[in-house]
Design a protein around this motif. Structure first.
Motif, mmCIF file in Angstrom:
data_model
loop_
_atom_site.group_PDB
_atom_site.id
_atom_site.type_symbol
_atom_site.label_atom_id
_atom_site.label_comp_id
_atom_site.label_asym_id
_atom_site.label_seq_id
_atom_site.Cartn_x
_atom_site.Cartn_y
_atom_site.Cartn_z
ATOM 1 N N GLU A 35 6.140 29.194 -38.776
ATOM 2 C CA GLU A 35 7.358 28.638 -38.176
ATOM 3 C C GLU A 35 8.332 28.194 -39.285
ATOM 4 O OE1 GLU A 35 8.655 28.820 -35.395
ATOM 5 O OE2 GLU A 35 10.324 27.444 -35.771
ATOM 6 N N ALA A 36 7.795 27.546 -40.321
ATOM 7 C CA ALA A 36 8.650 27.139 -41.452
ATOM 8 C C ALA A 36 9.243 28.372 -42.124
ATOM 9 C CB ALA A 36 7.837 26.322 -42.451
ATOM 10 N N ARG B 5 9.858 31.267 -40.701
ATOM 11 C CA ARG B 5 10.901 31.788 -39.813
ATOM 12 C C ARG B 5 12.200 31.010 -39.987
ATOM 13 N NH1 ARG B 5 7.321 33.618 -35.863
ATOM 14 N NH2 ARG B 5 6.710 31.516 -35.232
ATOM 15 N N ARG B 6 12.048 29.681 -40.045
ATOM 16 C CA ARG B 6 13.247 28.831 -40.164
ATOM 17 C C ARG B 6 13.929 28.991 -41.526
ATOM 18 N NH1 ARG B 6 11.526 23.896 -40.070
ATOM 19 N NH2 ARG B 6 9.540 24.014 -38.965
ATOM 20 N N SER B 7 13.164 29.469 -42.518
ATOM 21 C CA SER B 7 13.764 29.601 -43.865
ATOM 22 C C SER B 7 14.606 30.871 -44.009
ATOM 23 C CB SER B 7 12.666 29.603 -44.937
ATOM 24 O OG SER B 7 11.968 30.846 -44.926
#
Ligand SMILES: Cc1ncc(C[n+]2csc(CCOP(=O)(O)OP(=O)(O)O)c2C)c(N)n1
Ligand SMILES: [Mg+2]
Length: 584
Positions: free
Chosen positions: A191-192, A194-196
């Motif tokens: 998830e991190a 993806r957000r990056s």
């Protein structure tokens, strides 16, 4: 994200599982997120798995036999699509092989990203002798528009976003992205991760020209008695085809297309002054360049070409220069009216400022050009009608000219010296961005890389007109053409050498002269070796039949067109740049 790896999380509540991703997948996801669907490259440590995983994730991975060709393919894909072409290589030698293409992309303003794997930073920086050790970032920097390195997987999104923006914004160019081996296996919470990632918003923002600059340019054009427009490959890149056509036709100003701007309007357009180039350049009083630079290809805007008395003399012309780079104006001679912005916005603004009452250039100027054109076209038609045996450049290219006319959607790749210059002047182009050639540097070696990219990205028939020397630089890629079953028809204008094939060793020894090759080389067998079609053509009729069949079948085809080995001139049309040839 099908590309991520699932791993059970041990501590938290059972309803949640922690997914992790890694550097490999973040690179692939970042490219996909930004609409990049094709990678040109050559696998090996440390990027072998990246090529596999990219293919598994649905990217088209086109693997070459030499990185330089993959690099040229990426760069021309960038020119064709306005998206950065991606070239992926291994470290040190693979990187260096790709670097020529990156430098060429920067010089030609093609958007491209060279992504190279690199060795251990700690070892490289202490020069402790790592596998393929090289400080690639430092070496790439002066040859690229920008160069970046990513050390942490969390920064991949930013690294790719910056590379994309640098490649396509403003004046496009080549960007280097250094990805050390250790980056790829780093794991990150999915998830991190993806957000990056960053989906770049408006990567090549429009740049609107200042109204006063536009007015200055229009006023200058209105004052002209003998105006001329020069279209450069920047104009072709801009994909502002209908606005440019509108500008040419509304003003009635004669125009000259630079090599890769041929076809922006059909070369048969009545306002094309190509057949009267040596008359219009010195004769014009106001010249508007659109996406064209006053470099050597335009004799730096001075000297005899422009009506100057000595090579350093300026002609009497006033210049309007439409360019995306504010630094371009005054590079060689004074620019009286620079218009800075993206070509589409600039041309639209010029059209708006002109209104509908722009008067056509004086008939005297247009008639004088028409007269020169008629004379030169008639002379050329006479030359083209001849059928000498063996073929010369004209009789062979007369066939190519007909074939391209009948197949205007085909891409025409072209390199060589005589093979380049004669093709450019004899073969008319009918559609924008169909002619792909040696560009600003006049570099040999773009042939098969450009041909592969044109077929893969443009999805049309490709015709590659190659000097026999030029072909040799990338000839092994006929295997790539066969492997991917690409509709590429290579025509080698084979005159047994560089410029011509009849030179003798001046010392009379057993070694051949430096400019000549093995006589009667059977290049067509190279294509046959990989399952393609090879044809030996010694007459214009044989050449025509073979080209027609290649286009009908869409099979990889190589036609060895036998040209009189005494037909060429030294350096083609640029003998003046050759110090020894000038003395002869
Ligand atoms: C990378 C590179 N190396 C060398 C050259 C110098 N060069 C210019 S044209 C040419 C080859 C010309 O021979 P050929 O392709 O057979 O064309 P021809 O004139 O014989 O038709 C060479 C080697 C170059 N332009 N680029
Ligand atoms: Mg040759």
């Amino acid at each position: 994200m099908g590309a991520t790896v699932s791993e059970p999380k041990v501590t938290a509540d059972v309803s949640q599982t922690q997914e992790v991703t890694d550097g490999f997948h973040l690179v692939i996801d970042a490219l996909k997120l930004n609409g990049i669907d094709t990678i040109f490259g050559l696998p090996g440590i440390p990027i072998t798995d990246l090529t596999r995983k990219a293919q598994a994730a649905g990217l088209r991975v086109i693997a070459f036999r030499h990185e330089q060709n993959a690099g040229y393919a990426a760069s021309i894909a960038g020119f064709m699509t306005q998206k950065p072409g991606i070239c992926l290589t291994v470290s040190a030698p693979g990187f260096l092989n790709g670097l020529t293409a990156l430098a060429n992309a920067t010089t030609n303003c093609f958007p491209m990203i060279l992504i190279s794997g690199s060795s251990e930073r700690e070892v490289v920086d202490l020069q402790q002798g790592d596998y393929e050790e090289m400080d690639q970032l430092a070496i790439a920097r002066p040859l690229a528009k920008a160069a970046f390195r990513v050390l942490h997987a969390e920064d991949i999104g930013v690294g790719i976003a910056r590379a994309i923006r640098a490649a396509v914004s403003g004046r496009p160019g080549g960007v280097y992205l250094d990805l050390p081996a250790k980056l790829f296996p780093q794991s990150v919470d999915a998830e991190a991760g993806r957000r990056s990632l960053i989906k770049v918003v408006d990567p090549a923002p429009r740049q609107i020209p200042a109204p006063e600059a536009v007015k200055r340019a229009v006023d200058l054009l209105r004052s002209a008695k003998k105006p001329l427009i020069i279209l450069g490959k920047g104009a072709a890149y801009a994909q502002a085809d209908s606005e440019i056509r509108e500008l040419i036709e509304r003003t009635g100003i004669p125009y000259l297309p630079m090599s890769m701007a041929k076809g922006l309007l059909p070369d048969t357009h009545e306002q094309s002054a190509s057949a009267a180039r040596s008359f219009v350049l010195p004769g014009a009083d106001v010249v508007m360049m659109i996406g064209a630079r006053l470099n050597w290809l335009l004799s730096h805007g001075k000297g005899k070409t422009w009506g100057g008395k000595t090579p350093k003399d300026w002609g009497g012309q006033k210049f309007v220069q439409v360019d995306i780079s504010p630094q371009e104006a005054d590079s060689n001679v004074r620019i009286d009216a620079p218009v800075v912005g993206d070509i589409g916005s600039c041309v639209s603004a010029l059209l708006a400022a002109m209104g509908n009452d722009f008067s056509k250039p004086p008939a005297e100027w247009l008639n004088a050009i028409a007269e020169r054109k008629t004379k030169n076209v008639a002379k050329m038609a006479e030359t083209l009608a001849k059928t000498p045996s063996p073929m010369n450049f004209h009789s062979a290219l007369n066939v190519v000219r007909d074939i391209v006319k009948a197949n205007p959607d085909a891409y025409l790749v072209n390199e060589g010296a005589n093979a380049l210059d004669f093709t450019r002047s004899i073969v008319d182009m009918y559609k924008p961005r169909k002619r792909l050639d040696v560009g600003t540097w006049g570099v040999m070696g773009i042939g098969m890389g450009f041909a592969v990219a044109a077929a893969v990205v443009g999805r049309q028939q490709v015709i590659a007109i190659e000097g026999d020397s030029a072909f040799g630089f990338s000839g092994m890629e006929v295997e790539t053409i066969c492997r991917y079953k690409l509709p590429v028809c290579v025509v080698i204008l084979n005159n047994n050498g560089v410029y011509r094939g009849d030179e003798k060793n001046p010392a009379g020894g057993a070694d051949p002269a430096p400019l000549v090759f093995v006589k009667d080389a059977r290049y067509e067998k190279l294509m046959e070796a990989f399952g393609g079609v090879g044809v030996h053509a010694s007459t214009a009729d044989e050449l025509r039949k073979a080209m027609e069949e290649a286009i009908r079948s869409r099979k990889p085809t190589l036609i060895n067109a036998i040209i009189d080995e005494g037909a060429g001139t030294e350096s083609g049309r640029i003998t003046n740049l050759n110090p020894s040839a000038k003395k002869k």
